[in-house]
Write an enzyme that holds these catalytic residues in place. Structure first.
Site, PDB file in Angstrom:
ATOM      1  CG  ASN A  57      -2.025  -1.030   1.105  1.00 38.47           C
ATOM      2  OD1 ASN A  57      -2.388  -1.449   0.022  1.00 38.47           O
ATOM      3  ND2 ASN A  57      -2.537  -1.466   2.248  1.00 38.47           N
ATOM      4  CG  ASP A 104      -2.140   1.025 -10.220  1.00 41.81           C
ATOM      5  OD1 ASP A 104      -2.581   0.908  -9.064  1.00 41.81           O
ATOM      6  OD2 ASP A 104      -2.839   0.851 -11.234  1.00 41.81           O
ATOM      7  CG  ASP A 125      -4.174  -0.928  -6.859  1.00 36.73           C
ATOM      8  OD1 ASP A 125      -4.939  -0.579  -7.781  1.00 36.73           O
ATOM      9  OD2 ASP A 125      -2.990  -1.222  -7.049  1.00 36.73           O
ATOM     10  CG  HIS A 126      -9.156  -1.251  -7.590  1.00 38.19           C
ATOM     11  ND1 HIS A 126     -10.043  -2.224  -7.999  1.00 38.19           N
ATOM     12  CD2 HIS A 126      -7.941  -1.651  -8.051  1.00 38.19           C
ATOM     13  CE1 HIS A 126      -9.393  -3.167  -8.662  1.00 38.19           C
ATOM     14  NE2 HIS A 126      -8.115  -2.849  -8.692  1.00 38.19           N
ATOM     15  CG  ASP A 129      -6.034   2.552  -9.713  1.00 39.27           C
ATOM     16  OD1 ASP A 129      -4.929   3.125  -9.680  1.00 39.27           O
ATOM     17  OD2 ASP A 129      -6.151   1.315  -9.782  1.00 39.27           O
TER      18      ASP A 129
END
Length: 405
Positions: A57, A104, A125-126, A129
């Site tokens: 992370n 990423d 992660d998302h 994004d």
């Protein structure tokens, strides 16, 4: 230390949702030839450069920092988003976007490498994004000198819509699908190339006549008055409407038929995004709005981008916790209110409610509200996950046993 202890975190993640984390399985399909033949080898090499003590992370967050840092530089050097900025800044933006893409894709490999894979990894992660849809889109607009214009808005709206559709699709199919040509791979490569070209030739190249730039062979398909940027925006729009959206719709339809679920109800889940984009458009398009004329678009995009980040990330949260689809978030309220304040008086035949100064003040208030609400929610959710799973968000406390995602 976990990111604080918040007892009211159950407001955002139910006990049943936490229990459902035991059923979580990350699944993805990437059909990109670029990924298969080139980038996966590059990413496998890159992950070996990161120390094993570096949490996945943290890699995600550092990668996102490259985008935020370059955007801050552009807002400092070119607050009009037009420029030209110093040539090095365009190359820095291209490199920053490439590093964001690299980090990423490496974070998941680092998670498997260190045995620290968890549902929080996908959410984190998302979530980054989702924020990058607006911040990265704004960086792209500045890197191409698009200014406070509908061109900038078009890039960000299309990027956000595709991300929402993909997230909605993953919620139903349980699989993150990336096609042969997709935004996170080929799209980001193109974005890097376009910003690098601004460093070589200057951002004005995107406002040159398309026929003069590429030759008369465009004549059968491109109107003679089209500029390079017009062609790029049309291609982006067609890619969303003719390729990405139809695939997401058909993929969800197949799952609904297979599982005997209501496809109509699934389609209704697109309404929150339709409302969000419609209100954002109405606010910008209103004759009584001064966002374009007084160059407040960057603040507007960052504000609605934070709101979109929460909208999309709540769907991801529902996906990993097997929870009901989230229909609303409180951060949509400022966008709805902004659309109402700038349009209702005109529709009712009354004098405008907002002046340039009051709209700017209102926009700053929306930004503060969206930021505080987002950070508050994010910390609560992260803490709930970390507490339940017995993990840490940004550190690896000890070398865990190797396990797969």
């Amino acid at each position: 230390m976990v990111l604080g202890r918040f007892t009211s975190g159950s407001t955002y993640v139910s006990e049943q949702g936490l229990e459902n984390l035991k059923l979580y399985r990350y699944q993805s399909v990437d059909l990109s030839w670029t990924t298969h033949y080139v980038l996966r080898h590059y990413w496998n090499w890159c992950v070996t450069l990161f120390p094993r003590w570096m949490a996945p992370n943290l890699i995600t967050l550092v990668g996102f920092g490259f985008v935020v840092g370059n955007l801050a530089l552009f807002l400092y050097y070119t607050p009009d988003l037009t420029g030209p900025a110093p040539a090095w800044l365009y190359f820095s933006a291209a490199l920053g976007m490439w590093l964001y893409s690299t980090f990423d894709n490496v974070d998941g490999k680092q998670a498997r490498r260190t045995g620290t894979s968890s549902p929080l990894g996908e959410l984190f992660d998302h979530g980054c994004d989702a924020l990058n849809c607006s911040l990265g889109g704004l960086l792209q607009a500045a890197g191409m000198g698009l200014g406070h214009s509908w061109y900038s808005v078009g890039i960000i709206f299309c990027t956000s819509l595709t991300f929402y559709l993909s997230t909605w699709e993953e919620y139903h199919t349980k699989v993150l699908f990336l096609g042969i040509i997709n935004g996170p791979t080929e799209g980001l490569i193109l974005a890097c190339v376009l910003m690098a070209l601004s460093g070589v030739y200057g951002p004005q190249i995107y406002f040159e006549n398309a026929h003069a730039s590429f030759g008369s062979w465009l004549a059968p398909v491109v109107p003679p008055h089209y500029r390079v940027i017009d062609c790029l925006i049309v291609l982006l729009f067609l890619g969303v409407v003719l390729a990405h959206a139809p695939y997401c719709l058909t993929a969800v339809h197949r799952v609904c038929v297979r599982d005997r679920k209501s496809y109509t109800l699934a389609l209704a889940e697109l309404l929150p995004m339709a409302l969000f984009l419609s209100c954002a458009y109405l606010w910008l398009a209103s004759p009584d709005s001064y966002i374009f004329t007084h160059q407040h678009l960057a603040l507007f995009i960052i504000t609605v981008g934070i709101a979109f980040g929460r909208i999309a990330t709540k769907i991801i949260l529902a996906h990993v916790t097997l929870s009901p689809f989230p229909w609303f978030t409180v951060q949509m309220i400022p966008v709805i209110l902004g659309a109402a304040l700038t349009n209702l008086p005109r529709w009712l035949g009354q004098a405008p409610l907002l002046t340039p100064h009051s709209e700017h003040t209102f926009l700053w208030a929306c930004f503060v509200f969206a930021s505080v609400a987002y950070v508050h929610w994010a910390l609560f959710v992260i803490d709930r996950f970390c507490t339940y799973l017995g993990i840490r968000c940004l550190t690896i406390p000890q070398a865990p046993s190797a396990k797969s995602k």
